[in-house]
Design a protein around this motif. Structure first.
Motif, mmCIF file in Angstrom:
data_model
loop_
_atom_site.group_PDB
_atom_site.id
_atom_site.type_symbol
_atom_site.label_atom_id
_atom_site.label_comp_id
_atom_site.label_asym_id
_atom_site.label_seq_id
_atom_site.Cartn_x
_atom_site.Cartn_y
_atom_site.Cartn_z
ATOM 1 N N PRO A 146 36.763 -1.297 11.708
ATOM 2 C CA PRO A 146 36.335 -0.932 12.077
ATOM 3 C C PRO A 146 37.096 -1.018 13.976
ATOM 4 O O PRO A 146 36.035 -2.115 14.119
ATOM 5 C CB PRO A 146 34.999 0.072 12.020
ATOM 6 C CG PRO A 146 34.659 -0.079 10.737
ATOM 7 C CD PRO A 146 35.713 -1.444 10.044
ATOM 8 N N LEU A 147 37.839 -0.558 14.627
ATOM 9 C CA LEU A 147 37.614 -0.973 16.313
ATOM 10 C C LEU A 147 36.783 -1.281 16.397
ATOM 11 O O LEU A 147 36.225 -1.713 17.357
ATOM 12 C CB LEU A 147 38.784 0.353 16.601
ATOM 13 C CG LEU A 147 39.375 -0.054 17.649
ATOM 14 C CD1 LEU A 147 39.754 -1.111 17.934
ATOM 15 C CD2 LEU A 147 39.571 1.043 18.332
ATOM 16 N N THR A 148 35.232 0.299 16.648
ATOM 17 C CA THR A 148 34.019 -0.298 17.533
ATOM 18 C C THR A 148 33.571 -1.604 17.016
ATOM 19 O O THR A 148 32.954 -2.120 17.997
ATOM 20 C CB THR A 148 33.472 1.127 17.118
ATOM 21 O OG1 THR A 148 33.019 1.412 15.745
ATOM 22 C CG2 THR A 148 34.006 2.366 17.430
ATOM 23 N N GLU A 149 33.748 -1.706 15.730
ATOM 24 C CA GLU A 149 32.805 -3.050 15.115
ATOM 25 C C GLU A 149 33.705 -4.202 16.101
ATOM 26 O O GLU A 149 32.946 -5.618 15.982
ATOM 27 C CB GLU A 149 32.407 -3.076 14.488
ATOM 28 C CG GLU A 149 31.392 -2.073 13.186
ATOM 29 C CD GLU A 149 31.604 -2.563 12.201
ATOM 30 O OE1 GLU A 149 32.474 -3.041 11.576
ATOM 31 O OE2 GLU A 149 31.282 -1.415 10.811
ATOM 32 N N PHE A 199 33.607 6.493 25.164
ATOM 33 C CA PHE A 199 33.179 6.760 24.158
ATOM 34 C C PHE A 199 32.499 7.895 24.659
ATOM 35 O O PHE A 199 32.559 8.735 23.528
ATOM 36 C CB PHE A 199 32.660 5.779 23.261
ATOM 37 C CG PHE A 199 33.069 5.241 22.558
ATOM 38 C CD1 PHE A 199 34.143 5.642 21.475
ATOM 39 C CD2 PHE A 199 33.066 3.469 22.963
ATOM 40 C CE1 PHE A 199 34.805 4.056 20.711
ATOM 41 C CE2 PHE A 199 34.044 3.165 22.291
ATOM 42 C CZ PHE A 199 34.887 3.232 21.329
ATOM 43 N N GLU A 200 31.815 7.925 25.338
ATOM 44 C CA GLU A 200 31.029 9.593 26.233
ATOM 45 C C GLU A 200 31.388 10.573 26.699
ATOM 46 O O GLU A 200 31.046 11.085 27.429
ATOM 47 C CB GLU A 200 29.153 8.983 26.675
ATOM 48 C CG GLU A 200 28.688 8.148 25.210
ATOM 49 C CD GLU A 200 27.467 7.792 25.406
ATOM 50 O OE1 GLU A 200 27.062 7.544 27.215
ATOM 51 O OE2 GLU A 200 26.139 6.597 24.875
ATOM 52 N N ILE A 201 32.681 9.762 28.217
ATOM 53 C CA ILE A 201 32.902 10.319 28.300
ATOM 54 C C ILE A 201 34.623 11.313 28.718
ATOM 55 O O ILE A 201 35.020 11.668 28.395
ATOM 56 C CB ILE A 201 32.703 10.071 30.410
ATOM 57 C CG1 ILE A 201 31.294 9.927 30.908
ATOM 58 C CG2 ILE A 201 33.270 10.812 31.423
ATOM 59 C CD1 ILE A 201 31.386 9.449 32.172
ATOM 60 N N LEU A 227 42.562 3.831 24.170
ATOM 61 C CA LEU A 227 41.844 3.850 23.124
ATOM 62 C C LEU A 227 42.119 5.162 21.810
ATOM 63 O O LEU A 227 42.535 5.012 21.068
ATOM 64 C CB LEU A 227 40.023 4.049 23.380
ATOM 65 C CG LEU A 227 39.418 3.790 22.239
ATOM 66 C CD1 LEU A 227 39.589 2.769 21.706
ATOM 67 C CD2 LEU A 227 38.282 4.390 22.996
ATOM 68 N N ASP A 228 42.310 6.299 22.781
ATOM 69 C CA ASP A 228 42.749 6.872 21.464
ATOM 70 C C ASP A 228 44.159 6.746 20.960
ATOM 71 O O ASP A 228 43.603 7.236 19.538
ATOM 72 C CB ASP A 228 42.343 8.553 22.715
ATOM 73 C CG ASP A 228 43.154 9.922 22.004
ATOM 74 O OD1 ASP A 228 42.829 10.250 21.128
ATOM 75 O OD2 ASP A 228 44.542 9.777 21.820
ATOM 76 N N THR A 286 38.619 7.142 13.824
ATOM 77 C CA THR A 286 37.745 8.665 15.101
ATOM 78 C C THR A 286 37.093 7.333 15.375
ATOM 79 O O THR A 286 36.087 6.741 14.878
ATOM 80 C CB THR A 286 37.080 9.638 13.574
ATOM 81 O OG1 THR A 286 36.379 8.794 12.641
ATOM 82 C CG2 THR A 286 38.285 10.488 12.765
ATOM 83 N N PRO A 287 36.842 7.709 16.489
ATOM 84 C CA PRO A 287 35.347 7.153 17.166
ATOM 85 C C PRO A 287 33.814 7.550 16.130
ATOM 86 O O PRO A 287 33.906 8.010 15.667
ATOM 87 C CB PRO A 287 36.179 8.047 18.671
ATOM 88 C CG PRO A 287 36.550 9.003 18.042
ATOM 89 C CD PRO A 287 36.909 9.102 17.127
#
Length: 294
Positions: free
Chosen positions: A112-115, A186-188, A283-284, A293-294
């Protein structure tokens, strides 16, 4: 014997080859230039003694360094900055490279990319510090100034990269990204892009929507460095008042260009918002290429 089940291994996102990462990075840079971003350089109007051609060239020459297979983050940033200066002779993409390099390194690895991004941000070493500091000195971004600790321009031993970023985080959102897992993306950024798509907007207006989300949501660090945090907050509040009610589905070019000219005449460049816009698009695209998916 323990470990992941075969089905889990098959489901794990696979890393991307360097050529794909380079292409996605270049495409993100070019897509950002197509969008009308008030106060910044874009295809509708130049500004701040820079034109679109400078940024197109910068994206092209920095892509191979940014996507160099197996390279550490610092090497990618430094190589990109050096290639950019050789091509255009000025700083057009330091912030972009600082944001995109960790994403590029994470994207080439399985899982996973976030990891993987978290692991990249936790795994800097002395070479990353030396290369990033050298890149920052070479780019000499506007309003850099000096710091009491971990000053990039100071002589002596180079501090750990995360320690330097943590020191700068309260006044610089790119530095803060290194300490909070790139939370703003990720949040904006990604939510703004998803909302724009859900409304039926197409590029380049989806990209404008990302830029406006940053511009109206948080004070721009580039403006803060050059003009002070109070001016940066005033620009954020003004942008919210002037632009938040615009309907991008109506392609409000005239209103956006009027504000664009106003900011440029005042010497105000929300460059950090533009850097985060590129990173959001990158990132997208990385997530899509890895079927995540994020």
């Amino acid at each position: 014997m323990s470990g992941a089940a075969p089905s889990d291994l098959l489901a794990a996102p696979l890393g991307l080859p360097a050529t794909v990462v380079a292409d996605l990075y270049r495409a993100a840079c070019l897509a950002e230039l197509d969008a009308l971003k008030p106060g910044n350089v874009h295809g509708f109007a130049p500004g701040h003694r820079m034109g679109v051609a400078d940024f197109v060239a910068s994206a092209d020459v920095s892509a191979s360094s940014l996507a160099e297979a197996g390279a550490r983050v610092g090497r990618r940033v430094r190589g990109g900055v050096e290639a950019t200066f050789a091509a255009v002779g000025q700083n057009t993409n330091l912030g972009i490279l600082l944001l995109c390099a960790p994403l590029a390194r994470a994207a080439e690895e399985d899982g996973p990319l976030t990891e993987r991004l978290r692991a990249v941000l936790e795994g800097f070493d002395g070479t990353d510090s030396r290369d990033v500091f050298a890149a920052i000195r070479r780019a000499n971004p506007g309003g850099l100034g000096t710091a009491a600790r971990h000053d990039v321009a100071a002589e002596g031993p180079v501090p750990p990269l995360l320690a330097a970023m943590a020191e700068a985080a309260p006044r610089d959102r790119i530095a803060r990204a290194y300490t909070d897992g790139f939370r703003d993306l990720f949040e904006i950024g990604l939510p703004a892009l998803a909302a724009a798509r859900q409304r039926g907007l197409a590029p380049p207006w989806t990209t404008t929507a990302i830029h406006l989300a940053y511009l109206t949501g948080v004070p721009d660090s580039h403006i803060a460095r050059k003009h002070g945090p109070e001016r940066a907050e005033a620009v954020r509040a003004q942008a919210l008042d002037r632009l938040a009610r615009l309907d991008l589905a109506e392609a409000p070019v005239e209103a956006l260009l009027a504000y664009d000219q106003e900011l440029k005449q005042a010497g105000l460049n929300p460059g950090t918002s533009a850097d985060f816009t590129v990173a959001t698009l990158f990132l997208d695209a990385l997530l899509a290429a890895r079927s995540e998916t994020p």
